[in-house]
Write an enzyme that holds these catalytic residues in place. Structure first.
Site, PDB file in Angstrom:
ATOM      1  N   ASP A   1       0.812  -1.214   0.000  1.00 20.66           N
ATOM      2  CA  ASP A   1       0.000   0.000   0.000  1.00 20.66           C
ATOM      3  C   ASP A   1       0.848   1.268   0.000  1.00 20.66           C
ATOM      4  O   ASP A   1       0.447   2.291  -0.517  1.00 20.66           O
ATOM      5  CB  ASP A   1      -0.907  -0.009   1.244  1.00 20.66           C
ATOM      6  N   GLU A   2       2.048   1.186   0.582  1.00 19.57           N
ATOM      7  CA  GLU A   2       2.781   2.443   0.800  1.00 19.57           C
ATOM      8  C   GLU A   2       3.811   2.726  -0.284  1.00 19.57           C
ATOM      9  O   GLU A   2       4.425   3.774  -0.307  1.00 19.57           O
ATOM     10  CB  GLU A   2       3.491   2.386   2.155  1.00 19.57           C
ATOM     11  N   VAL A   3       4.033   1.760  -1.170  1.00 19.75           N
ATOM     12  CA  VAL A   3       5.098   1.950  -2.154  1.00 19.75           C
ATOM     13  C   VAL A   3       4.599   2.772  -3.336  1.00 19.75           C
ATOM     14  O   VAL A   3       3.502   2.555  -3.846  1.00 19.75           O
ATOM     15  CB  VAL A   3       5.622   0.598  -2.673  1.00 19.75           C
TER      16      VAL A   3
END
Lengths: 458, 458
Positions: free
Chosen positions: B303-305
Site C-alpha cells: 500500500d505504501e510503495v
C-alpha cells in the site's frame, strides 16, 4: 575484535582503524554457550545473568552521564553512543510506534576515571545492567575508564535487534546483568600496507613499510616515500594523525612496524646511500650514520605526529611456531603469540576452528611465566591482499581468535562445534553492519557454495 | 555504471542502490584513448577537448544554480555535490593552503527542466566546462534534466585527484570542454536477493523473489515473507520505499522482478494454497483465483510503495545467447541484451575483456531494428554471492560493460588491450572510494597474486 596493543615497535604493527570494521572491535557475548540458541553475542563475557522480559528501545533513546567523573571532552562517548544507535538499526527504517511500557528511553554511563589516555594495561572492565523495573527505564553502564564504557556500549548494541513485526529495535531476555573484563591486555590484528597499498578507509592495523614499498610521508626525510608504489598510493602525515585519533576514539591503539636493517629495500629508492651498494640493497648500510639519522626521523613519526604511541620497547620476535612461546617466557621475556600455523590470516587453509582453539598459554604452566604472555595477534600479511579482498579474509576468522583472547579460559568451548552456530550468526551481524565477513564454513575467504540463509553452517 | 532502467516487470530486476557503489554509477571518460596515459576517466564521453593548465580545487568550493529553472526541492543536486566533494578527497586530509591563483571556487549548475521524474528515456545529456580564465573560476555545468547534471558532477569528480605535494585537490589539463550523452537509455545491473539475502546496505538492483526465498514484506499478504530464509533476512515495505528514494536521488530507477508462475516456490510457505498440491509446488496453481489476487497484491507493491516504477510492460525474455537479439528485434520486439556467455557476473570465467567487447547491436544492421535494442544489463545471480563477495564479483567487470553501453561505438576500442591501463586505474579509484573492486587481470573476483601496485595489469 577487542584490542589493546602494547607499545613496542620492532616487528610489531601500527594499528589503524577502519570505520566499517572498528565498530565491531569491541563486542562481547553475554550468555553461556548452552543458551546461545536465542542470544547471539560474541565474544563471551566474564559474567552474565538475564531474565525473560522483552523490552523496546525508544526511537529517541538518549545517553546521560549522571554520576560520571569523566568529562568526555573529546566526545568519545557521545560519538560512540550515536554509532551504536545507528548500528542497532542495521540500516532498516525504524518506523514502528513506541509502546506505552517496557520502553528503554536512555543509557546512563558512569565512568570513574577522568583520564582517557590509552595506555597499555588500561582498565577495560565494565558492568552493564538492563533493568525491567523503574521509570524511566534506563540502561546502566559503569566502568573505570571510557574504554571499558565503549565495550559496554558494543555489548548493549548486540543485545538489540530490529524486529520485523513491531518495526522497532527490541531486546529480549531482560533484565541483564553483565560484568566483563578481557583475559589478555593485548589483542592485536596486523595489516600490511607494504605489499599492497590499502586506501585510508581500508587500513586497520599497520605493517607500514617493507621491502616492496614505503607509502608513508616522513617530513624530515621527504624522499622516503619515493619508495611508494605510485604517486597516489601514499599516506600523508596528516592522514596518519587523523587515523591515530580515529582509532583512539574507539579504544584502539596505533602501532608502527618498521623493520630494520632488513625488509627496508624501499627506503633506498629516495635515499640510495642507505644501500650498501647498487648491487647490494639489503640490509641497510649500518656503517653509515645517515642510516641511523633516517631511522630516528622515522621513529619520531614526523614532526606533527603525536609520538606517545611510538615509544620503542624490547623487540618481540614473531613468525613463531606453536612451541616457541614457552621458551620465550621461560627466558623471562614478554611474549605476544602469533603462530603462523594458526593465526596467519593470509593462510587461507587456516580455518576458524584453528583460530578459535589456538591457546596462547599452551605448554606454559607456571603462573609467573603465564603472566609474561600479554596476548596475541592475528596477522593479515598483504602479498595477496588488497582493498578488494581484505575484509572477507580477516572476518570471521579474526573474531574466532578474539573470543580466545577476550574470554575467560573456563568459558571457552573445548570443541569449537559448540560455538559454530553463534559465530555463524555473528558473521551475519557483521554483514548486516556492512562488513564483508565470509561464510564460516571451510577455508578462509570462501564464497557461499549454494543458495541458503546467511548463517549456513556447512 | 550509468543506468536508466525501463519499466517492465517479468524477468526484469528491481534496481536498488548501494551507497558505496552508487557514487560510481554515473562516471564518464573525458579523453581519447590515446591520451589516457595521464587522464583516468571511465567510461568514455561523446566529445572532449582539454588544455594543459593545472588548477586547484578550493577547500571551500561551493555549488550555485544561477540561471537554472530546476528548484532542487528534494535537494538532489545539493546532496550530490556534497557527495562529490567528499569523494574527491579519497579520505585523505586535505590541509594544504589554497594558492592565490588558478583556484576553482565554485560549480554553477544550470538545469533547464524543472521536472525530476525519472522516466524511461529521460534526457541524460550534459555539457561540462572547466575554465582557466575569469574570476572567480567556476565550473559550468549545463543539462536538460537534473539527471544529466548528476552525470556531469561525477565526471568532474573524476577530473580531480588528491595531490600529495600540495595536499590539495587538483585538476590538470584544463580548460575542459565536455559534451556527453549515453548511447543506450537502458544500462542495467541485476542483483539477486533470493538465493542469498543481501543486507539493505548491499542491495543494488533487485531480483527480489525466487523459489528459494521471499524476503520482502507485502502488506496485503503478510504471510508471503514467511518464505524468507530467517526472521532477520527480510526487507520491510519502508525499507523498499527508502531504497527507491535513495536510488532516484542518484538517477537510478528501481525495478521489480517477480517471476510467475515458475520460480515461485517460496510464495507458498505462507500461503500453501498457492501450490497445486503438497507434492507439486511449482508452478503456482493458476486455476486458483487466489493466486491472481496475490500477484495483484505484489504488483501493487504494498500500500505504501510508490508504484510508478512497478508498471508492467511487455515481457522481455533473457537467458539469451549471443545470436538471439537479432531474431527478437527482427520480430519487432524491444530487446535488452544480457547474454549469459558474456554478461553474467556469476560466471567467474567471463573476463572483463568479454564484458567490454560484447556489442549489443552485433548482427543487427537495420537502423530501425537497432533502435529496438534499448540497452543491456549485466546480471549478478546470487547462488554463490552474498554480502561478503558481491562487490568484487561485480566490479570492475560491470564497469567494462558500462563503457560499452554508454560510449559512442566509434570511440570504443576494438582491442580491449588499448583500455586495460585506464580500466586498471579506474579500478584503483573504486578501491580508494571504498568499493571492493577486484584486480582487472584474469577471472572475475580474483585476488592479487603477488605484491605490487593497485593498477597492476597482469
Amino acid at each position: 575484535m577487542k584490542r589493546r596493543i602494547s607499545y613496542h615497535l620492532a616487528n610489531m604493527a601500527q594499528a589503524l582503524s577502519l570505520g566499517l570494521l572498528l565498530a565491531f572491535l569491541a563486542i562481547q557475548s553475554c550468555i553461556a554457550i548452552e543458551l546461545t540458541d536465542h542470544i547471539d553475542l560474541w565474544p563471551m563475557p566474564t559474567s552474565v545473568s538475564h531474565g525473560t522480559q522483552r523490552l523496546y528501545v525508544s526511537k529517541d533513546i538518549t545517553m546521560s552521564m549522571e554520576g560520571s567523573t569523566y568529562p568526555d571532552g573529546k566526545g568519545i562517548l557521545k560519538d560512540a553512543f550515536q554509532r551504536v544507535v545507528d548500528l542497532m538499526k542495521l540500516n532498516h527504517v525504524v518506523d514502528g510506534a513506541n509502546p506505552s511500557s517496557f520502553v528503554l528511553t536512555g543509557v546512563n554511563v558512569v565512568v570513574h576515571s577522568p583520564e582517557d589516555e590509552l595506555k597499555f594495561g588500561v582498565d577495560e572492565s565494565y558492568n552493564l545492567s538492563v533493568p525491567t523495573a523503574g521509570y524511566p527505564l534506563r540502561v546502566q553502564i559503569e566502568a573505570q575508564t571510557v574504554f571499558g564504557a565503549l565495550h559496554a556500549l558494543q555489548t548493549f548494541s548486540q543485545l538489540c535487534y530490529f524486529d520485523f513485526t513491531s518495526k522497532l529495535i527490541e531486546l529480549i531476555s531482560a533484565p541483564w546483568r553483565i560484568s566483563d573484563t578481557p583475559r589478555f591486555p593485548y589483542r592485536g590484528l596486523l595489516i600490511d600496507t607494504s605489499r599492497h597499498y590499502l586506501p585510508v578507509t581500508n587500513v586497520l592495523h599497520w605493517h607500514i613499510v617493507d621491502a616492496q614499498s614505503f607509502p608513508i610521508e616522513i617530513p624530515s626525510y621527504p624522499k622516503l616515500w619515493n619508495g611508494s608504489y605510485s604517486f597516489s598510493e601514499r599516506y600523508t602525515t596528516s592522514d596518519a594523525v587523523d587515523i591515530v585519533r580515529y582509532a583512539e576514539n574507539r579504544g584502539v591503539n596505533v602501532m608502527a612496524e618498521i623493520d630494520v636493517p632488513g625488509h627496508a629495500l624501499s627506503w633506498g629508492v629516495g635515499y640510495p646511500s642507505l644501500w650498501p651498494s647498487d648491487s647490494c640493497k639489503e640490509p641497510l648500510d649500518v656503517s653509515n650514520n645517515f642510516t641511523f639519522g633516517v631511522i630516528d626521523g622515522i621513529l619520531s613519526g614526523g614532526d606533527e605526529v603525536n609520538t606517545s604511541c611510538w615509544t620503542a620497547t624490547p623487540h618481540i620476535k614473531k613468525w613463531l611456531g606453536e612451541d616457541v612461546a614457552p621458551k620465550v617466557v621461560a627466558a623471562g621475556l614478554r611474549c605476544i603469540v602469533s603462530n603462523q600455523d594458526k593465526w596467519y590470516l593470509d593462510h587461507l587453509d587456516a580455518t576458524w576452528e584453528g583460530f578459535y582453539t589456538n591457546e596462547p598459554l599452551k605448554g606454559i604452566d607456571d603462573p609467573e611465566q603465564q603472566s609474561l604472555v600479554i596476548g596475541g595477534e592475528v596477522c593479515m600479511w598483504g602479498e595477496q591482499i588488497d582493498a578488494s579482498d581484505i575484509e572477507q579474509t580477516i572476518w570471521p576468522r579474526a573474531a574466532a581468535a578474539a573470543e580466545r583472547l577476550w574470554t575467560p579460559i573456563e568459558k571457552i568451548a573445548e570443541d569449537p562445534r559448540l560455538v559454530t552456530s553463534r559465530l555463524a550468526r555473528f558473521r551475519c551481524l557483521l554483514n548486516q553492519r556492512g562488513v564483508a565477513a565470509a561464510p564460516v564454513a571451510g577455508y578462509g575467504r570462501t564464497a557461499p557454495y549454494e543458495p541458503g540463509p546467511c548463517n549456513h553452517k556447512n
